[in-house]
Write a protein that holds these residues in place. Structure first.
Motif, PDB file in Angstrom:
ATOM      1  N   TYR A 181       0.856  -1.293   0.033  1.00 19.20           N
ATOM      2  CA  TYR A 181       0.028  -0.113   0.010  1.00 19.20           C
ATOM      3  C   TYR A 181       0.870   1.232  -0.064  1.00 19.20           C
ATOM      4  CZ  TYR A 181      -3.764  -3.406   1.365  1.00 19.20           C
ATOM      5  OH  TYR A 181      -4.435  -4.412   1.383  1.00 19.20           O
ATOM      6  N   THR A 203      -5.696   6.710   4.117  1.00 19.55           N
ATOM      7  CA  THR A 203      -6.583   5.625   3.966  1.00 19.55           C
ATOM      8  C   THR A 203      -7.476   5.954   2.834  1.00 19.55           C
ATOM      9  OG1 THR A 203      -6.607   5.260   6.451  1.00 19.55           O
ATOM     10  CG2 THR A 203      -8.794   4.791   5.293  1.00 19.55           C
ATOM     11  N   GLY A 204      -7.752   4.706   1.783  1.00 23.18           N
ATOM     12  CA  GLY A 204      -8.584   4.822   0.985  1.00 23.18           C
ATOM     13  C   GLY A 204      -7.740   4.995  -0.467  1.00 23.18           C
ATOM     14  N   ASP A 205      -6.580   5.094  -0.293  1.00 22.92           N
ATOM     15  CA  ASP A 205      -5.500   4.918  -1.302  1.00 22.92           C
ATOM     16  C   ASP A 205      -5.552   6.415  -1.861  1.00 22.92           C
ATOM     17  OD1 ASP A 205      -3.579   3.217  -2.326  1.00 22.92           O
ATOM     18  OD2 ASP A 205      -4.629   3.030  -4.088  1.00 22.92           O
ATOM     19  N   ARG A 259      -4.979  -9.128  10.230  1.00 21.35           N
ATOM     20  CA  ARG A 259      -5.403  -8.063  10.374  1.00 21.35           C
ATOM     21  C   ARG A 259      -5.944  -7.147  12.076  1.00 21.35           C
ATOM     22  NH1 ARG A 259      -9.312  -4.019   9.802  1.00 21.35           N
ATOM     23  NH2 ARG A 259      -8.764  -2.229   8.237  1.00 21.35           N
ATOM     24  N   ASP A 260      -6.804  -8.051  12.503  1.00 14.91           N
ATOM     25  CA  ASP A 260      -7.223  -7.759  13.692  1.00 14.91           C
ATOM     26  C   ASP A 260      -6.100  -7.722  14.603  1.00 14.91           C
ATOM     27  OD1 ASP A 260      -9.805  -7.585  12.644  1.00 14.91           O
ATOM     28  OD2 ASP A 260     -10.370  -9.476  13.323  1.00 14.91           O
ATOM     29  N   TYR A 277      -3.961  -4.157  14.030  1.00 10.59           N
ATOM     30  CA  TYR A 277      -4.762  -3.005  14.486  1.00 10.59           C
ATOM     31  C   TYR A 277      -5.097  -3.167  15.804  1.00 10.59           C
ATOM     32  CZ  TYR A 277      -5.192  -1.116   9.813  1.00 10.59           C
ATOM     33  OH  TYR A 277      -4.772  -0.518   8.589  1.00 10.59           O
ATOM     34  N   ARG A 295      -2.663   4.107   8.269  1.00  8.45           N
ATOM     35  CA  ARG A 295      -3.739   3.921   7.334  1.00  8.45           C
ATOM     36  C   ARG A 295      -4.670   2.785   7.984  1.00  8.45           C
ATOM     37  NH1 ARG A 295      -2.867   3.337   0.810  1.00  8.45           N
ATOM     38  NH2 ARG A 295      -4.769   2.161   1.032  1.00  8.45           N
ATOM     39  N   HIS A 296      -5.772   2.812   8.036  1.00 11.03           N
ATOM     40  CA  HIS A 296      -6.957   2.240   8.557  1.00 11.03           C
ATOM     41  C   HIS A 296      -7.433   0.975   7.567  1.00 11.03           C
ATOM     42  CE1 HIS A 296      -7.046   4.741  12.061  1.00 11.03           C
ATOM     43  NE2 HIS A 296      -6.793   5.620  11.287  1.00 11.03           N
ATOM     44  N   ASP A 297      -6.961   0.885   6.470  1.00 12.18           N
ATOM     45  CA  ASP A 297      -7.409  -0.036   5.495  1.00 12.18           C
ATOM     46  C   ASP A 297      -6.552  -1.135   4.927  1.00 12.18           C
ATOM     47  OD1 ASP A 297      -5.875   1.799   4.215  1.00 12.18           O
ATOM     48  OD2 ASP A 297      -7.365   1.840   2.494  1.00 12.18           O
ATOM     49  N   ILE A 298      -5.423  -1.139   5.701  1.00 13.32           N
ATOM     50  CA  ILE A 298      -4.293  -2.242   5.339  1.00 13.32           C
ATOM     51  C   ILE A 298      -4.961  -3.630   5.586  1.00 13.32           C
ATOM     52  CG2 ILE A 298      -2.089  -3.442   5.729  1.00 13.32           C
ATOM     53  CD1 ILE A 298      -2.167  -0.487   4.843  1.00 13.32           C
ATOM     54  N   LYS A 332      -7.639  -4.731   4.060  1.00 10.34           N
ATOM     55  CA  LYS A 332      -9.097  -4.899   3.422  1.00 10.34           C
ATOM     56  C   LYS A 332      -9.163  -4.956   1.900  1.00 10.34           C
ATOM     57  CE  LYS A 332     -11.965  -2.432   6.973  1.00 10.34           C
ATOM     58  NZ  LYS A 332     -12.812  -1.167   7.256  1.00 10.34           N
TER      59      LYS A 332
END
Length: 412
Positions: free
Chosen positions: A211, A216-218, A388-389, A392, A406-409, A411
């Motif tokens: 990433y 977040t969201g790229d 992932r859990d 985070y 980032r909050h979407d690695i 996902k």
């Protein structure tokens, strides 16, 4: 055996963790290392090629592994081999495949490797004239080493002209931007494949999803990498076959044709489009944060694999049937102007993942931020969600001023 690992990032931390339980290794040294490596061996503060050479001779180092690109481009392997020092990595000539994007692109074009159409420019006004006749978006790359940040996707002419000026006139990346590669924009998703080289063959690892965008969201600027997942959930068997036939095989043929028989790592930065798999770039070393998720899944002894490669033997890489996720925690402002010097708190409360330091330094019994990418949190699990859990949960525990991630690695 005494091992010297050159570098101080998360990649070098991952190498150290992979090697730490090998009972044949009596001591590991790290130049310059970080708080993770300090616990697993001894950090030393040499950084010049000559200084590292002298250190390896003095300490009778049995094997040196080079992490970052700069020493390779500076010729550390050439210098070590002059003194019969065992080192894993390419000579300066081969490292130009990473050190010069212009050289790399010419190699791709000469050897019919599937890549984006591109033109190389040495003159500012020629580059400006060229982009005025293009359809956007386009990709503008500083030819030299720019710490993974010398690539801009220009959405319009104004951004393209401004980027060319910053690279070639303002020289925001120093001499790295005095030569540019301007290429077509490929739409798709990226993947990374790292391979071991034994002088005559290439042995690919599992594909990784990296990433690169900061937000977040790229969204946001390109970075050296905000996280990674292995194996890449998007990279199919069909994509891999395309990679083998149109990138891996002609790369090996091109290296052989040029009488290049190196022993080290080669990184393939890929873009997978509706028209297949394309090569974006080579790196002649392990990727960061790709290494952080590859090694936890590799069943082989890293030491054995490297020694077999150095001896020209074939290798058979084995992989766990698990998933790995790496989350990078960064200093405020990264990848632009960063704020550092803040204490990293609650490290003793991390329970679910491995902490791999990068841009951090020890001060007494405290660990402070010292760079853009401060640390990686790495975990494995039966599923991407499980891994992932874990990372985070630990990211919520660790605290340092102005830190972000980032909050979407994982996902996708």
């Amino acid at each position: 055996m005494k091992i010297l690992i050159v570098g101080n990032g998360g990649r070098e931390s991952a190498i150290a963790v992979k090697l730490k339980d090998d009972k044949r290794i009596s001591k590991m040294y790290f130049a310059k290392g970080n708080p993770t490596t300090a616990k697993l061996g001894q950090n030393v503060y040499e950084d010049s090629v000559e200084g590292l050479r002298d250190f390896a001779i003095k300490e009778r180092i049995d094997l040196t592994i080079v992490g970052p690109e700069a020493p390779l481009v500076e010729g550390i392997v050439d210098e070590f081999k002059k003194h019969n020092l065992k080192i894993f990595g390419p000579r300066r000539k081969t490292a130009l495949l990473e050190g010069s994007k212009a050289f790399s692109k010419k190699f791709m074009q000469t050897n019919n490797i599937k890549t984006a159409k591109a033109v190389v420019f040495d003159a500012y006004h020629d580059a400006i004239d060229y982009v005025r006749n293009l359809k956007f978006p386009i990709v503008i790359k500083a030819s030299g080493l720019a710490g993974g940040k010398g690539v801009v996707i220009a959405e319009d002419l104004n951004e393209a002209e401004a980027t060319i000026h910053k690279f070639m006139i303002e020289r925001i990346y120093g001499d790295a931007g005095i030569q540019l590669v301007i290429e077509e924009y490929l739409r798709g998703f990226e993947a990374s494949i790292i391979a071991f080289a034994n002088g005559t063959e290439l042995f690919p690892c599992i594909p990784v999803k990296d990433y690169k965008k900061a937000e977040t969201g790229d969204y946001g600027p390109n970075t050296g990498g905000m996280g990674s997942v292995a194996p890449s959930p998007e990279f199919t068997a069909e994509h891999y076959k395309d990679f083998q036939e149109n990138i891996l095989a002609p790369t090996l043929a091109g290296l052989n044709a040029a009488d290049i028989h190196f022993k080290g790592f080669i990184f393939f930065g890929l873009m997978v489009t509706a028209d297949g798999t394309y090569l974006l770039e080579y790196n002649l070393r392990l990727g960061d944060p790709e290494t952080q998720v590859i090694f936890p899944l590799m069943e082989n002894s890293l030491y054995d694999v490297i020694i077999d490669c150095l001896e020209g033997k074939p290798i058979d890489l084995k992989w766990k049937n698990e998933k790995a996720v790496c989350l990078v925690m960064c200093s405020g402002g990264y990848p632009r102007v960063i704020e550092t010097g803040f204490e990293i708190k609650n490290l003793d409360k991390v329970e679910n993942s491995e902490v791999l330091f990068a841009g951090a330094r020890a001060l007494g019994d405290k660990i402070l931020t010292s760079g853009g990418r401060v640390l990686s949190l790495v975990a494995t699990g039966a599923t991407y969600g499980e891994a992932r859990d874990k990372v985070y949960k630990d990211a919520l525990t660790i605290k340092f001023d102005y830190g972000f991630y980032r909050h979407d690695i994982g996902k996708f």
